[in-house]
Design a protein around this motif. Structure first.
Motif, PDB file in Angstrom:
ATOM      1  N   PHE A  19       0.861  -1.185   0.000  1.00 34.27           N
ATOM      2  CA  PHE A  19       0.000   0.000   0.000  1.00 34.27           C
ATOM      3  C   PHE A  19       0.891   1.227   0.000  1.00 34.27           C
ATOM      4  N   TYR A  55       2.028   9.271   9.473  1.00 36.31           N
ATOM      5  CA  TYR A  55       0.636   9.740   9.391  1.00 36.31           C
ATOM      6  C   TYR A  55       0.328  10.639  10.580  1.00 36.31           C
ATOM      7  N   LYS A 165      -4.907   7.422  -3.900  1.00 37.82           N
ATOM      8  CA  LYS A 165      -3.824   8.149  -3.241  1.00 37.82           C
ATOM      9  C   LYS A 165      -3.035   8.925  -4.292  1.00 37.82           C
ATOM     10  N   ASP A 191      -6.824  11.340  -2.198  1.00 43.48           N
ATOM     11  CA  ASP A 191      -6.275  11.593  -0.850  1.00 43.48           C
ATOM     12  C   ASP A 191      -4.785  11.879  -0.982  1.00 43.48           C
ATOM     13  N   ASN A 193      -2.752  13.017   1.683  1.00 44.20           N
ATOM     14  CA  ASN A 193      -1.982  12.909   2.933  1.00 44.20           C
ATOM     15  C   ASN A 193      -0.965  14.045   3.085  1.00 44.20           C
ATOM     16  N   GLU A 217      -9.005  14.893  -0.266  1.00 43.60           N
ATOM     17  CA  GLU A 217      -8.764  14.672   1.161  1.00 43.60           C
ATOM     18  C   GLU A 217      -7.380  15.175   1.547  1.00 43.60           C
ATOM     19  N   ASN A 264     -13.478  13.288   7.395  1.00 39.48           N
ATOM     20  CA  ASN A 264     -13.170  11.873   7.530  1.00 39.48           C
ATOM     21  C   ASN A 264     -12.955  11.615   9.020  1.00 39.48           C
ATOM     22  N   GLY A 294     -10.209   4.738   7.387  1.00 38.82           N
ATOM     23  CA  GLY A 294      -9.632   3.457   7.809  1.00 38.82           C
ATOM     24  C   GLY A 294      -8.127   3.587   7.922  1.00 38.82           C
ATOM     25  N   ARG A 302     -12.106  -2.793  11.969  1.00 36.30           N
ATOM     26  CA  ARG A 302     -13.176  -2.569  10.981  1.00 36.30           C
ATOM     27  C   ARG A 302     -14.562  -2.723  11.603  1.00 36.30           C
ATOM     28  N   ASP A 319     -14.032   4.118   4.020  1.00 35.85           N
ATOM     29  CA  ASP A 319     -12.890   3.285   3.604  1.00 35.85           C
ATOM     30  C   ASP A 319     -12.893   1.912   4.262  1.00 35.85           C
ATOM     31  N   TYR A 326      -7.483  -6.608   2.144  1.00 34.29           N
ATOM     32  CA  TYR A 326      -6.219  -6.410   2.866  1.00 34.29           C
ATOM     33  C   TYR A 326      -5.431  -7.697   3.095  1.00 34.29           C
TER      34      TYR A 326
HETATM   35  O1  OSB Z   1      -5.064   8.717   4.890  1.00 36.02           O
HETATM   36  O2  OSB Z   1      -6.860   7.625   4.937  1.00 36.02           O
HETATM   37  C1  OSB Z   1      -5.638   7.650   5.021  1.00 36.02           C
HETATM   38  C2  OSB Z   1      -4.288   4.102   5.430  1.00 36.02           C
HETATM   39  C3  OSB Z   1      -3.270   4.313   6.350  1.00 36.02           C
HETATM   40  C4  OSB Z   1      -3.015   5.594   6.764  1.00 36.02           C
HETATM   41  C5  OSB Z   1      -3.785   6.665   6.287  1.00 36.02           C
HETATM   42  C6  OSB Z   1      -4.821   6.447   5.400  1.00 36.02           C
HETATM   43  C7  OSB Z   1      -5.052   5.144   4.944  1.00 36.02           C
HETATM   44  C8  OSB Z   1      -6.054   4.803   3.944  1.00 36.02           C
HETATM   45  C9  OSB Z   1      -6.520   3.379   3.909  1.00 36.02           C
HETATM   46  O3  OSB Z   1      -6.465   5.562   3.113  1.00 36.02           O
HETATM   47  C10 OSB Z   1      -7.921   3.202   4.293  1.00 36.02           C
HETATM   48  C11 OSB Z   1      -8.239   1.749   4.548  1.00 36.02           C
HETATM   49  O4  OSB Z   1      -8.498   1.028   3.585  1.00 36.02           O
HETATM   50  O5  OSB Z   1      -8.206   1.315   5.712  1.00 36.02           O
END
Ligand code: OSB
Ligand code: MG
Length: 390
Positions: A19, A55, A165, A191, A193, A217, A264, A294, A302, A319, A326
Protein backbone atom coordinates in the motif's frame (compact mmCIF):
# COMPACT_ATOMS: atom_id res chain seq x y z
CA UNK A 1 -16.69 -2.16 36.20
CA UNK A 2 -13.11 -2.09 37.37
CA UNK A 3 -10.43 -3.19 34.90
CA UNK A 4 -8.64 -6.24 36.24
CA UNK A 5 -6.39 -7.25 33.41
CA UNK A 6 -4.92 -5.73 30.25
CA UNK A 7 -3.25 -7.80 27.53
CA UNK A 8 -1.14 -6.43 24.68
CA UNK A 9 -0.33 -8.53 21.64
CA UNK A 10 1.94 -7.02 19.02
CA UNK A 11 0.94 -8.54 15.72
CA UNK A 12 2.37 -8.67 12.20
CA UNK A 13 0.19 -9.69 9.27
CA UNK A 14 1.25 -9.59 5.61
CA UNK A 15 -0.83 -7.29 3.40
CA UNK A 16 -2.08 -8.92 0.19
CA UNK A 17 -0.53 -6.13 -1.84
CA UNK A 18 1.80 -3.26 -0.88
CA UNK A 19 0.00 0.00 0.00
CA UNK A 20 1.78 3.14 -1.24
CA UNK A 21 0.91 6.65 -0.08
CA UNK A 22 2.72 9.97 -0.17
CA UNK A 23 4.48 8.74 3.05
CA UNK A 24 5.91 5.52 1.65
CA UNK A 25 5.04 1.86 1.11
CA UNK A 26 3.48 -0.57 3.63
CA UNK A 27 3.91 -4.28 2.97
CA UNK A 28 2.61 -5.60 6.26
CA UNK A 29 0.15 -4.61 8.94
CA UNK A 30 1.63 -4.21 12.42
CA UNK A 31 -0.37 -3.15 15.47
CA UNK A 32 -1.17 -3.70 19.12
CA UNK A 33 -4.25 -5.78 19.85
CA UNK A 34 -5.35 -4.78 23.33
CA UNK A 35 -7.67 -6.77 25.57
CA UNK A 36 -9.40 -5.52 28.71
CA UNK A 37 -10.86 -8.01 31.18
CA UNK A 38 -13.09 -7.67 34.23
CA UNK A 39 -15.83 -9.78 35.85
CA UNK A 40 -15.13 -12.68 33.50
CA UNK A 41 -15.74 -10.60 30.34
CA UNK A 42 -13.06 -9.53 27.81
CA UNK A 43 -13.21 -6.71 25.27
CA UNK A 44 -10.80 -6.18 22.38
CA UNK A 45 -9.57 -3.29 20.27
CA UNK A 46 -6.66 -2.47 18.00
CA UNK A 47 -4.34 0.52 17.92
CA UNK A 48 -3.92 2.34 14.60
CA UNK A 49 -0.44 3.68 15.31
CA UNK A 50 2.34 2.61 12.98
CA UNK A 51 6.08 1.86 13.15
CA UNK A 52 7.07 5.40 12.20
CA UNK A 53 5.42 8.75 13.00
CA UNK A 54 4.44 9.56 9.39
CA UNK A 55 0.64 9.74 9.39
CA UNK A 56 0.63 11.07 12.97
CA UNK A 57 3.19 11.59 15.75
CA UNK A 58 2.20 8.34 17.41
CA UNK A 59 4.07 5.06 16.98
CA UNK A 60 3.83 1.53 18.39
CA UNK A 61 6.46 2.52 20.96
CA UNK A 62 4.68 5.73 22.00
CA UNK A 63 1.36 3.89 22.34
CA UNK A 64 2.95 1.24 24.53
CA UNK A 65 4.70 3.87 26.66
CA UNK A 66 1.65 6.11 27.03
CA UNK A 67 -0.57 3.16 27.96
CA UNK A 68 1.85 1.90 30.57
CA UNK A 69 2.83 5.19 32.18
CA UNK A 70 -0.11 7.52 31.71
CA UNK A 71 -3.31 5.94 30.41
CA UNK A 72 -3.53 2.73 32.45
CA UNK A 73 -2.45 4.42 35.73
CA UNK A 74 -5.39 6.86 35.37
CA UNK A 75 -7.84 3.99 34.93
CA UNK A 76 -6.40 1.65 37.56
CA UNK A 77 -8.71 1.30 40.55
CA UNK A 78 -11.48 3.38 38.93
CA UNK A 79 -15.00 2.03 39.09
CA UNK A 80 -16.61 2.83 35.73
CA UNK A 81 -20.39 3.04 35.49
CA UNK A 82 -20.48 4.02 31.81
CA UNK A 83 -17.92 3.66 28.99
CA UNK A 84 -18.24 7.35 28.10
CA UNK A 85 -16.48 8.16 31.42
CA UNK A 86 -13.19 6.91 30.02
CA UNK A 87 -12.86 9.90 27.69
CA UNK A 88 -13.16 12.33 30.61
CA UNK A 89 -10.77 10.39 32.84
CA UNK A 90 -8.16 10.56 30.09
CA UNK A 91 -8.84 14.19 29.14
CA UNK A 92 -5.86 15.62 31.10
CA UNK A 93 -3.46 13.58 28.94
CA UNK A 94 -2.51 15.66 25.92
CA UNK A 95 -2.03 14.08 22.52
CA UNK A 96 -1.49 10.30 22.56
CA UNK A 97 -4.95 9.91 21.05
CA UNK A 98 -4.34 6.51 19.49
CA UNK A 99 -3.15 5.19 22.87
CA UNK A 100 -6.21 6.61 24.61
CA UNK A 101 -8.51 5.34 21.86
CA UNK A 102 -7.40 1.72 21.95
CA UNK A 103 -8.15 1.24 25.64
CA UNK A 104 -11.39 3.22 25.44
CA UNK A 105 -12.55 1.13 22.48
CA UNK A 106 -11.74 -2.14 24.26
CA UNK A 107 -13.82 -0.90 27.20
CA UNK A 108 -16.77 -0.11 24.89
CA UNK A 109 -16.55 -3.65 23.46
CA UNK A 110 -16.34 -5.03 27.02
CA UNK A 111 -19.42 -2.99 27.95
CA UNK A 112 -21.51 -4.24 25.09
CA UNK A 113 -20.66 -7.81 26.01
CA UNK A 114 -21.36 -7.22 29.70
CA UNK A 115 -24.81 -5.69 29.07
CA UNK A 116 -25.58 -7.93 26.04
CA UNK A 117 -25.94 -4.98 23.65
CA UNK A 118 -24.34 -4.33 20.26
CA UNK A 119 -21.95 -1.37 20.14
CA UNK A 120 -24.12 0.50 17.63
CA UNK A 121 -26.96 0.55 20.16
CA UNK A 122 -24.68 1.84 22.95
CA UNK A 123 -23.57 4.63 20.60
CA UNK A 124 -27.15 5.56 19.67
CA UNK A 125 -26.86 4.44 16.04
CA UNK A 126 -29.75 4.03 13.62
CA UNK A 127 -31.20 0.48 13.91
CA UNK A 128 -32.14 0.61 10.21
CA UNK A 129 -28.52 1.09 9.09
CA UNK A 130 -27.66 -2.60 9.03
CA UNK A 131 -25.75 -2.46 5.74
CA UNK A 132 -23.08 0.18 5.28
CA UNK A 133 -22.14 1.37 1.75
CA UNK A 134 -18.36 1.22 1.45
CA UNK A 135 -15.60 2.33 -0.86
CA UNK A 136 -12.01 1.34 -1.32
CA UNK A 137 -8.77 3.26 -0.87
CA UNK A 138 -6.28 2.55 -3.65
CA UNK A 139 -2.56 3.16 -3.07
CA UNK A 140 -0.30 4.90 -5.59
CA UNK A 141 0.18 2.51 -8.53
CA UNK A 142 3.10 2.02 -10.90
CA UNK A 143 1.26 3.40 -13.93
CA UNK A 144 -2.17 4.68 -14.97
CA UNK A 145 -2.78 1.31 -16.70
CA UNK A 146 -2.22 -0.58 -13.45
CA UNK A 147 -4.43 1.89 -11.56
CA UNK A 148 -7.26 1.36 -14.05
CA UNK A 149 -6.94 -2.42 -13.83
CA UNK A 150 -6.96 -2.37 -10.01
CA UNK A 151 -9.87 0.10 -9.91
CA UNK A 152 -11.96 -1.89 -12.38
CA UNK A 153 -11.42 -5.01 -10.28
CA UNK A 154 -12.83 -3.24 -7.23
CA UNK A 155 -15.79 -1.84 -9.19
CA UNK A 156 -16.60 -5.34 -10.41
CA UNK A 157 -16.54 -6.55 -6.81
CA UNK A 158 -19.17 -3.91 -6.04
CA UNK A 159 -17.33 -1.10 -4.24
CA UNK A 160 -19.33 2.10 -4.32
CA UNK A 161 -16.60 4.68 -4.66
CA UNK A 162 -12.90 4.82 -5.40
CA UNK A 163 -10.37 6.78 -3.39
CA UNK A 164 -7.02 7.25 -5.08
CA UNK A 165 -3.82 8.15 -3.24
CA UNK A 166 -1.97 11.00 -4.92
CA UNK A 167 1.13 13.16 -4.52
CA UNK A 168 2.59 15.95 -6.67
CA UNK A 169 3.60 14.41 -9.99
CA UNK A 170 1.42 11.32 -9.39
CA UNK A 171 -1.91 13.03 -9.71
CA UNK A 172 -3.19 14.65 -12.92
CA UNK A 173 -2.23 11.85 -15.32
CA UNK A 174 -3.57 8.91 -13.25
CA UNK A 175 -6.75 10.80 -12.28
CA UNK A 176 -7.47 11.78 -15.87
CA UNK A 177 -6.85 8.23 -17.10
CA UNK A 178 -9.07 6.77 -14.40
CA UNK A 179 -11.94 9.20 -15.04
CA UNK A 180 -11.74 8.40 -18.78
CA UNK A 181 -11.71 4.66 -18.15
CA UNK A 182 -14.60 4.43 -15.66
CA UNK A 183 -16.83 7.17 -17.07
CA UNK A 184 -18.64 10.06 -15.41
CA UNK A 185 -20.90 8.05 -13.09
CA UNK A 186 -18.32 6.43 -10.81
CA UNK A 187 -17.60 8.33 -7.63
CA UNK A 188 -13.90 9.14 -7.40
CA UNK A 189 -11.99 11.09 -4.76
CA UNK A 190 -8.30 11.69 -4.09
CA UNK A 191 -6.28 11.59 -0.85
CA UNK A 192 -2.99 13.52 -0.70
CA UNK A 193 -1.98 12.91 2.93
CA UNK A 194 -0.63 16.49 3.20
CA UNK A 195 1.69 16.22 0.19
CA UNK A 196 0.87 19.63 -1.37
CA UNK A 197 1.82 23.21 -0.54
CA UNK A 198 -0.48 26.09 -1.37
CA UNK A 199 2.33 28.43 -2.49
CA UNK A 200 3.89 25.84 -4.79
CA UNK A 201 0.93 23.78 -6.00
CA UNK A 202 -2.14 26.01 -6.36
CA UNK A 203 -2.13 25.86 -10.18
CA UNK A 204 -1.87 22.09 -10.09
CA UNK A 205 -4.64 21.78 -7.49
CA UNK A 206 -6.93 23.99 -9.62
CA UNK A 207 -6.66 21.46 -12.44
CA UNK A 208 -8.27 18.79 -10.26
CA UNK A 209 -11.65 20.46 -10.84
CA UNK A 210 -11.83 18.94 -14.34
CA UNK A 211 -12.04 15.36 -12.95
CA UNK A 212 -15.34 15.84 -11.11
CA UNK A 213 -13.99 14.45 -7.84
CA UNK A 214 -16.30 14.03 -4.84
CA UNK A 215 -13.60 15.69 -2.73
CA UNK A 216 -9.87 16.07 -2.19
CA UNK A 217 -8.76 14.67 1.16
CA UNK A 218 -6.11 16.44 3.24
CA UNK A 219 -4.16 18.20 0.49
CA UNK A 220 -2.16 20.48 2.82
CA UNK A 221 -0.40 20.42 6.19
CA UNK A 222 -2.26 18.86 9.07
CA UNK A 223 -1.85 21.93 11.27
CA UNK A 224 -2.96 24.44 8.65
CA UNK A 225 -6.65 25.37 8.55
CA UNK A 226 -5.85 28.77 7.06
CA UNK A 227 -4.29 27.51 3.84
CA UNK A 228 -7.03 24.89 3.53
CA UNK A 229 -9.62 27.67 3.80
CA UNK A 230 -7.84 29.67 1.09
CA UNK A 231 -7.68 26.60 -1.14
CA UNK A 232 -11.34 25.76 -0.51
CA UNK A 233 -12.27 29.16 -1.92
CA UNK A 234 -9.89 28.86 -4.88
CA UNK A 235 -11.19 25.56 -6.27
CA UNK A 236 -14.61 24.01 -6.88
CA UNK A 237 -13.89 20.49 -5.64
CA UNK A 238 -14.85 20.16 -1.95
CA UNK A 239 -12.09 19.58 0.58
CA UNK A 240 -12.19 16.85 3.22
CA UNK A 241 -9.95 16.92 6.28
CA UNK A 242 -8.45 13.77 7.78
CA UNK A 243 -5.17 14.35 9.69
CA UNK A 244 -6.23 17.90 10.67
CA UNK A 245 -9.26 16.88 12.73
CA UNK A 246 -8.36 15.45 16.14
CA UNK A 247 -11.38 16.52 18.20
CA UNK A 248 -14.83 18.09 18.03
CA UNK A 249 -13.21 21.47 18.75
CA UNK A 250 -10.92 20.98 15.76
CA UNK A 251 -13.99 20.24 13.65
CA UNK A 252 -15.69 23.41 14.91
CA UNK A 253 -12.64 25.54 14.11
CA UNK A 254 -12.06 24.04 10.66
CA UNK A 255 -15.72 24.36 9.70
CA UNK A 256 -15.89 27.91 11.08
CA UNK A 257 -12.92 28.97 8.97
CA UNK A 258 -14.38 27.37 5.84
CA UNK A 259 -11.42 24.99 5.66
CA UNK A 260 -13.45 21.86 4.99
CA UNK A 261 -16.73 20.71 3.44
CA UNK A 262 -16.51 17.07 4.55
CA UNK A 263 -14.81 15.29 7.46
CA UNK A 264 -13.17 11.87 7.53
CA UNK A 265 -13.61 10.43 11.04
CA UNK A 266 -11.13 7.87 12.36
CA UNK A 267 -11.67 6.68 15.91
CA UNK A 268 -7.96 6.31 16.68
CA UNK A 269 -7.04 9.74 15.33
CA UNK A 270 -9.65 11.55 17.46
CA UNK A 271 -8.91 9.63 20.68
CA UNK A 272 -11.80 7.19 20.94
CA UNK A 273 -15.46 6.54 20.27
CA UNK A 274 -16.83 9.27 22.55
CA UNK A 275 -14.69 11.81 20.68
CA UNK A 276 -15.64 10.30 17.29
CA UNK A 277 -19.30 10.72 18.17
CA UNK A 278 -18.65 14.31 19.29
CA UNK A 279 -16.94 15.09 15.97
CA UNK A 280 -19.88 13.50 14.17
CA UNK A 281 -22.39 15.58 16.17
CA UNK A 282 -20.43 18.81 15.67
CA UNK A 283 -20.27 18.25 11.90
CA UNK A 284 -23.99 17.40 11.78
CA UNK A 285 -24.87 20.61 13.61
CA UNK A 286 -23.03 22.51 10.85
CA UNK A 287 -24.51 20.42 7.99
CA UNK A 288 -21.10 18.98 7.14
CA UNK A 289 -21.31 15.32 6.03
CA UNK A 290 -18.84 12.78 7.45
CA UNK A 291 -17.55 9.38 6.44
CA UNK A 292 -15.53 6.76 8.27
CA UNK A 293 -11.85 6.48 7.37
CA UNK A 294 -9.63 3.46 7.81
CA UNK A 295 -6.07 2.62 8.78
CA UNK A 296 -5.75 -0.78 7.08
CA UNK A 297 -7.14 -2.31 10.26
CA UNK A 298 -7.77 -5.98 10.89
CA UNK A 299 -11.37 -7.11 11.28
CA UNK A 300 -11.31 -5.90 14.88
CA UNK A 301 -10.80 -2.24 13.94
CA UNK A 302 -13.18 -2.57 10.98
CA UNK A 303 -15.96 -3.83 13.22
CA UNK A 304 -15.73 -0.65 15.32
CA UNK A 305 -15.87 1.42 12.12
CA UNK A 306 -19.06 -0.28 10.95
CA UNK A 307 -20.80 0.22 14.28
CA UNK A 308 -19.78 3.89 14.34
CA UNK A 309 -21.08 4.40 10.80
CA UNK A 310 -24.65 3.66 11.96
CA UNK A 311 -24.75 7.24 13.31
CA UNK A 312 -26.98 9.37 11.04
CA UNK A 313 -24.50 11.90 9.63
CA UNK A 314 -22.27 9.20 8.10
CA UNK A 315 -23.84 9.84 4.72
CA UNK A 316 -20.95 9.06 2.34
CA UNK A 317 -19.26 5.68 1.66
CA UNK A 318 -16.17 5.21 3.82
CA UNK A 319 -12.89 3.29 3.60
CA UNK A 320 -14.04 0.20 5.56
CA UNK A 321 -13.43 -2.38 2.84
CA UNK A 322 -13.88 -6.15 3.14
CA UNK A 323 -11.26 -8.37 4.80
CA UNK A 324 -10.02 -9.76 1.47
CA UNK A 325 -9.06 -6.26 0.33
CA UNK A 326 -6.22 -6.41 2.87
CA UNK A 327 -5.48 -9.95 4.03
CA UNK A 328 -5.56 -13.53 2.81
CA UNK A 329 -6.61 -14.43 6.33
CA UNK A 330 -8.10 -11.88 8.73
CA UNK A 331 -7.72 -11.96 12.50
CA UNK A 332 -11.42 -12.59 13.10
CA UNK A 333 -13.44 -15.76 12.66
CA UNK A 334 -16.04 -14.44 10.25
CA UNK A 335 -14.17 -12.23 7.77
CA UNK A 336 -16.03 -9.20 6.42
CA UNK A 337 -17.36 -10.02 2.97
CA UNK A 338 -18.61 -7.37 0.54
CA UNK A 339 -22.31 -7.75 -0.21
CA UNK A 340 -23.14 -7.65 -3.95
CA UNK A 341 -24.70 -4.21 -3.46
CA UNK A 342 -21.39 -2.75 -2.26
CA UNK A 343 -22.16 -2.79 1.45
CA UNK A 344 -20.74 -4.44 4.55
CA UNK A 345 -23.13 -5.78 7.17
CA UNK A 346 -22.81 -4.41 10.69
CA UNK A 347 -21.94 -7.45 12.81
CA UNK A 348 -24.74 -8.73 14.98
CA UNK A 349 -24.21 -9.63 18.57
CA UNK A 350 -22.79 -8.16 21.75
CA UNK A 351 -20.11 -5.49 21.72
CA UNK A 352 -18.46 -5.22 18.31
CA UNK A 353 -19.92 -8.63 17.41
CA UNK A 354 -16.61 -10.16 16.35
CA UNK A 355 -13.62 -11.48 18.29
CA UNK A 356 -10.08 -12.34 17.31
CA UNK A 357 -9.63 -15.99 16.45
CA UNK A 358 -7.29 -16.81 19.35
CA UNK A 359 -5.34 -19.42 17.41
CA UNK A 360 -4.78 -16.97 14.57
CA UNK A 361 -3.94 -14.21 17.08
CA UNK A 362 -1.20 -16.29 18.68
CA UNK A 363 0.10 -17.23 15.22
CA UNK A 364 0.63 -13.57 14.23
CA UNK A 365 1.74 -12.30 17.66
CA UNK A 366 5.46 -11.50 17.86
CA UNK A 367 5.41 -10.06 21.39
CA UNK A 368 2.97 -10.33 24.29
CA UNK A 369 2.70 -8.60 27.64
CA UNK A 370 -0.02 -8.77 30.31
CA UNK A 371 -0.73 -6.41 33.17
CA UNK A 372 -2.67 -7.42 36.26
CA UNK A 373 -4.10 -4.18 37.63
CA UNK A 374 -5.46 -5.73 40.83
CA UNK A 375 -2.16 -6.59 42.46
CA UNK A 376 0.12 -3.72 41.47
CA UNK A 377 0.37 -0.60 39.36
CA UNK A 378 2.11 -0.68 35.99
CA UNK A 379 4.74 1.77 34.84
CA UNK A 380 8.00 1.50 32.98
CA UNK A 381 9.98 1.76 29.78
CA UNK A 382 9.45 0.44 26.31
CA UNK A 383 10.29 -3.26 25.86
CA UNK A 384 13.47 -3.73 23.90
CA UNK A 385 12.35 -6.59 21.72
CA UNK A 386 14.14 -7.29 18.46
CA UNK A 387 11.92 -7.06 15.43
CA UNK A 388 9.28 -4.84 17.01
CA UNK A 389 10.32 -1.84 14.96
CA UNK A 390 11.02 0.19 18.08
O1 OSB B 1 -5.06 8.72 4.89
O2 OSB B 1 -6.86 7.63 4.94
C1 OSB B 1 -5.64 7.65 5.02
C2 OSB B 1 -4.29 4.10 5.43
C3 OSB B 1 -3.27 4.31 6.35
C4 OSB B 1 -3.01 5.59 6.76
C5 OSB B 1 -3.78 6.67 6.29
C6 OSB B 1 -4.82 6.45 5.40
C7 OSB B 1 -5.05 5.14 4.94
C8 OSB B 1 -6.05 4.80 3.94
C9 OSB B 1 -6.52 3.38 3.91
O3 OSB B 1 -6.47 5.56 3.11
C10 OSB B 1 -7.92 3.20 4.29
C11 OSB B 1 -8.24 1.75 4.55
O4 OSB B 1 -8.50 1.03 3.59
O5 OSB B 1 -8.21 1.31 5.71
MG1 MG C 1 -6.58 10.16 4.53
Amino acid sequence: MKIEHVGLSFIEMPLKSPFETSFGVDTKKTCWIVSVSADGVTGYAESVADVEPLYSEETHASVYYALKNHVIPRLTGQTLTDPSQVHNLLLPIRGNRMAKAVIEMAIWDWWGRAVHQPLWALLGGDPNKTEIPVGVSIGIQRSPEVLIRVAQGYLEEGYRRLKVKIKPGHDLIPLEALRQAVGPDVRIMADANSAYRLDRDLDRLRQFDQFDLMMIEQPLDEDDYVDHAVLAHAIETPLCLDESIRSADDARRAIGLGATGVINIKVGRVGGLASAKAVHDMAMRHHIPVWCGGMLETGIGRAFNLHLTTLPNFSLPGDTSASDRYFDEDLIDQPFVLNPNGTLTVPDGEGIGVRPNLERLSEVTTYYEAWDLRSRGVRGGVPDVAGLGF
